[in-house]
Design a protein around this motif. Structure first.
Motif, PDB file in Angstrom:
ATOM      1  N   GLU A  51      15.745  75.942  37.933  1.00  0.00           N
ATOM      2  CA  GLU A  51      16.424  75.071  36.980  1.00  0.00           C
ATOM      3  C   GLU A  51      16.082  73.602  37.194  1.00  0.00           C
ATOM      4  OE1 GLU A  51      18.469  76.095  34.529  1.00  0.00           O
ATOM      5  OE2 GLU A  51      18.401  78.222  35.066  1.00  0.00           O
ATOM      6  N   TYR A  74      23.716  63.673  33.905  1.00  0.00           N
ATOM      7  CA  TYR A  74      24.932  64.492  33.911  1.00  0.00           C
ATOM      8  C   TYR A  74      26.129  63.565  34.094  1.00  0.00           C
ATOM      9  CZ  TYR A  74      24.823  63.963  39.033  1.00  0.00           C
ATOM     10  OH  TYR A  74      24.798  63.443  40.306  1.00  0.00           O
ATOM     11  N   ASN A 113      22.632  74.922  38.211  1.00  0.00           N
ATOM     12  CA  ASN A 113      21.816  73.747  37.896  1.00  0.00           C
ATOM     13  C   ASN A 113      21.019  73.235  39.094  1.00  0.00           C
ATOM     14  OD1 ASN A 113      24.360  72.789  39.067  1.00  0.00           O
ATOM     15  ND2 ASN A 113      23.636  70.741  38.545  1.00  0.00           N
TER      16      ASN A 113
END
Length: 352
Positions: free
Chosen positions: A201, A209, A196
């Protein structure tokens, strides 16, 4: 302690982003000498091979973690390890006379049951942990001065608590209405390769998150509860921003007195932080940007009251690796040693 004699400092976990920030700051600190750099997987490597831009200043190898060796050489030890490791290393160092500053979550909690519930690590160091002081100098300055064990505050909690402290300490908001919307640069995820955090990304994207379950939530709540003298629960949502460093935390709360206006809050905040040189309360209509804090130990606070909704909005910008980690640890060290609180700490950013 005489200012003419440098203290010997060790860093355990020197290879991560927090570790290299510590090395940089301590190399420029007039009262310390780095005598030990320790690590596990990086042991035996030249520090300059890990960070070639420091080869001209650091001619030291990463050493294995050996408690007796560390204690015999160091007056002060910084622990920059993953959560769950410092609680095994700190107690013997304290017992051998070292001062310890832990950058993980291990010593941030008075209630170890809370720590175990969120970090899934059983603790056997209750007596040592009870001596730890939460390492946010603007709130616990006098306690830090008297302690030998500091649980340095997390990056998100630092930005958020500096925004919230005057509101809770003076009972200005309804605690149950507090919402924290925070955004951090990718260095907050550490130096380990993670999908991530890859450029492909993270770039040109913004996402939340750890929603409703981020590990910094109980840390924020424990300190908020201490400030408010009542149990406080907050809604905390972190986001990843595609930039290397910086945190912007935007805090919302409903005011108890709907008659308060922005100028009132600015006066209150300015008075609250009058002895805190690293906290900059911005003028009316000025809102902080992470770029202003980048590379410094400063926290910029912007405040606005929405008289239409009766809410206060406080924006807090810090560098997550400096005020949110390494710089704050050195700020705590300065207090522990009786030095000027701002000694050796950066206050000027590179701009633009």
């Amino acid at each position: 302690m005489s200012e003419s004699k440098k203290i010997s400092v060790g860093i355990v976990g020197a290879s991560g982003y927090g570790g290299v920030q510590l090395v940089k700051i301590l190399l420029e600190h007039p009262q310390v000498e780095i005598v030990y750099l320790g690590g596990d997987s990086s042991a035996g490597k030249e520090y300059g091979d890990l960070y070639p831009h420091l080869q001209h200043r650091v001619k030291t190898k990463i050493e294995p973690i050996d408690i007796d060796s560390i204690a015999s050489r160091c007056d002060v030890v910084f622990l920059g390890l993953p959560n769950g490791l410092a609680c095994d290393i700190a107690p013997p160092l304290i017992e051998k006379g070292c001062k310890v500053l832990d950058l993980s979550a291990d010593y941030r909690f008075k209630n170890l049951d809370t720590y175990t519930a969120w970090y899934k690590t059983e603790r056997k160091d209750n007596s040592i942990a009870s001596q730890a002081v939460y390492g946010l100098p603007e709130l616990y300055r006098e306690d830090i001065k008297k302690s030998s064990l500091i649980g340095c505050a997390g990056c998100y909690p630092t930005a958020s608590l500096l925004a919230l402290a005057p509101l809770l300490k003076q009972g200005l908001v309804l605690p149950e209405t507090i919402i924290i919307d925070a955004k951090s640069g990718t260095s907050g995820g550490g130096r380990q390769g993670k999908i991530n955090l890859l450029l492909a990304e993270a770039d040109s994207s913004l996402g939340a998150y750890g929603v409703a379950k981020h590990r910094h939530t109980p840390e924020i709540e424990e300190i908020c509860s201490d400030l408010a003298r009542n149990e406080v629960k907050v809604q905390f949502t972190p986001h990843l921003i595609p930039m290397p460093r910086g945190i912007l935390s935007t805090v919302y709360g409903t005011l108890r007195d709907p008659g308060l206006v922005t100028e009132d809050l600015l006066t209150i905040y300015t008075a609250f932080y009058r002895n805190s040189s690293f906290v900059k309360v911005l003028g009316n209509g000025i809102y902080p940007q992470t770029k202003w804090a980048c590379g410094t130990n400063l926290a910029y606070l912007g405040i606005e009251v929405d008289t239409r909704t009766g809410r206060v909005i406080v924006m807090s910008a810090i560098d997550n690796l400096i005020k949110g980690q390494a710089g704050q640890a050195v700020q705590c060290l300065n207090l522990m040693m009786g030095w000027a609180e701002d000694l050796g700490l950066p206050t000027l950013t590179f701009y633009p």
